[in-house]
Design a protein around this motif. Sequence first.
Motif, PDB file in Angstrom:
ATOM      1  N   THR A  99      39.730 -44.662   8.564  1.00 22.66           N
ATOM      2  CA  THR A  99      40.003 -43.639   7.738  1.00 22.66           C
ATOM      3  C   THR A  99      39.364 -43.732   6.503  1.00 22.66           C
ATOM      4  OG1 THR A  99      42.051 -43.109   9.045  1.00 22.66           O
ATOM      5  CG2 THR A  99      41.565 -41.865   7.123  1.00 22.66           C
ATOM      6  N   ARG A 141      42.912 -37.026   4.912  1.00 20.69           N
ATOM      7  CA  ARG A 141      41.715 -36.935   5.671  1.00 20.69           C
ATOM      8  C   ARG A 141      42.119 -37.144   7.099  1.00 20.69           C
ATOM      9  NH1 ARG A 141      36.724 -41.180   5.620  1.00 20.69           N
ATOM     10  NH2 ARG A 141      35.616 -40.597   7.403  1.00 20.69           N
ATOM     11  N   PHE A 142      42.975 -38.051   7.517  1.00 22.47           N
ATOM     12  CA  PHE A 142      43.274 -38.166   9.147  1.00 22.47           C
ATOM     13  C   PHE A 142      43.812 -37.227   9.356  1.00 22.47           C
ATOM     14  CE2 PHE A 142      46.457 -39.412  12.257  1.00 22.47           C
ATOM     15  CZ  PHE A 142      45.363 -40.115  13.136  1.00 22.47           C
ATOM     16  N   HIS A 172      43.576 -34.029   8.527  1.00 20.70           N
ATOM     17  CA  HIS A 172      42.585 -32.867   8.857  1.00 20.70           C
ATOM     18  C   HIS A 172      41.772 -33.278   9.967  1.00 20.70           C
ATOM     19  CE1 HIS A 172      39.420 -29.866   7.524  1.00 20.70           C
ATOM     20  NE2 HIS A 172      38.601 -30.969   7.369  1.00 20.70           N
ATOM     21  N   GLU A 173      41.318 -34.224  10.179  1.00 24.06           N
ATOM     22  CA  GLU A 173      40.278 -34.827  11.478  1.00 24.06           C
ATOM     23  C   GLU A 173      41.193 -34.519  12.684  1.00 24.06           C
ATOM     24  OE1 GLU A 173      38.916 -38.717  10.581  1.00 24.06           O
ATOM     25  OE2 GLU A 173      37.254 -37.935   9.072  1.00 24.06           O
ATOM     26  N   GLU A 174      42.308 -34.888  12.501  1.00 24.08           N
ATOM     27  CA  GLU A 174      42.994 -34.707  13.992  1.00 24.08           C
ATOM     28  C   GLU A 174      43.264 -33.192  14.350  1.00 24.08           C
ATOM     29  OE1 GLU A 174      44.257 -36.909  16.190  1.00 24.08           O
ATOM     30  OE2 GLU A 174      42.866 -37.773  14.976  1.00 24.08           O
ATOM     31  N   LEU A 233      41.053 -30.815  13.400  1.00 27.21           N
ATOM     32  CA  LEU A 233      39.769 -30.459  13.876  1.00 27.21           C
ATOM     33  C   LEU A 233      39.800 -30.730  15.493  1.00 27.21           C
ATOM     34  CD1 LEU A 233      37.481 -31.226  10.819  1.00 27.21           C
ATOM     35  CD2 LEU A 233      38.424 -28.953  11.703  1.00 27.21           C
ATOM     36  N   ARG A 234      40.129 -32.111  15.594  1.00 34.57           N
ATOM     37  CA  ARG A 234      40.021 -32.510  17.057  1.00 34.57           C
ATOM     38  C   ARG A 234      40.697 -31.584  17.970  1.00 34.57           C
ATOM     39  NH1 ARG A 234      38.467 -37.985  18.239  1.00 34.57           N
ATOM     40  NH2 ARG A 234      37.860 -39.133  16.306  1.00 34.57           N
TER      41      ARG A 234
END
Length: 210
Positions: free
Chosen positions: A116, A138-139, A141-143, A145-146
């Motif tokens: 990350t 950030r993590f 947010h990415e999760e 999106l996943r």
Amino acid sequence: MTSLQALRIVIVAPESLTPAPDDDDALVEAERSRSLRIGLLANGYNIVAVLPIDAFLPERIAQIQPDMIVVDAQSQARDTLEHVVMSTRDERRPIVLFTDDADTSHVGAAIAAGVTAYVVAGLAPERIKPVLDVALARFQHEEALRRELADARTQLSDRKLIDRAKGLLMSRQQLSEDEAYARLRKTAMDRGLRVAEVAQRLIDVADMLG
């Protein structure tokens, strides 16, 4: 959402903070590692374990279930990250790397693999909280999106199953499209299943019977 100070952090670092007194490089690395831990504690973080990089790392991380992994790679960051990323492959967690390794040629690959935040040099205590704050945001947010992507793929897959099952009912029982869907939906409600699950079972039976 877990607050930063409440995060359960595992540090992955070299085993010893007391190297041989005549090993200057090891002494520098040990002092650096101590500074990182002091900085985390000074900012109120909950360090639940400090783990070495060995064959038991995946099992230990799985048992502890930390909220975040902080990697003190010192040198040889690439080899260290490979072990940590493999250890979190089945259950993703934010990974923050602190290193003095000047070779940053593999940073892109590290980020792509699940790291990350990648911080080269500089362990002033006042830097630690902003770095972890950004890494966690950030993590998350990415999760999100996943999950959205996975949901979209599931919905597309379900729609294909339902369309195929409707086609089977329409051709074999002479139903209209609306009637076929109503049949699938009623069966799903009666059996406590999702419509896509009923569709899959219908398709399986049709495939079996040819």
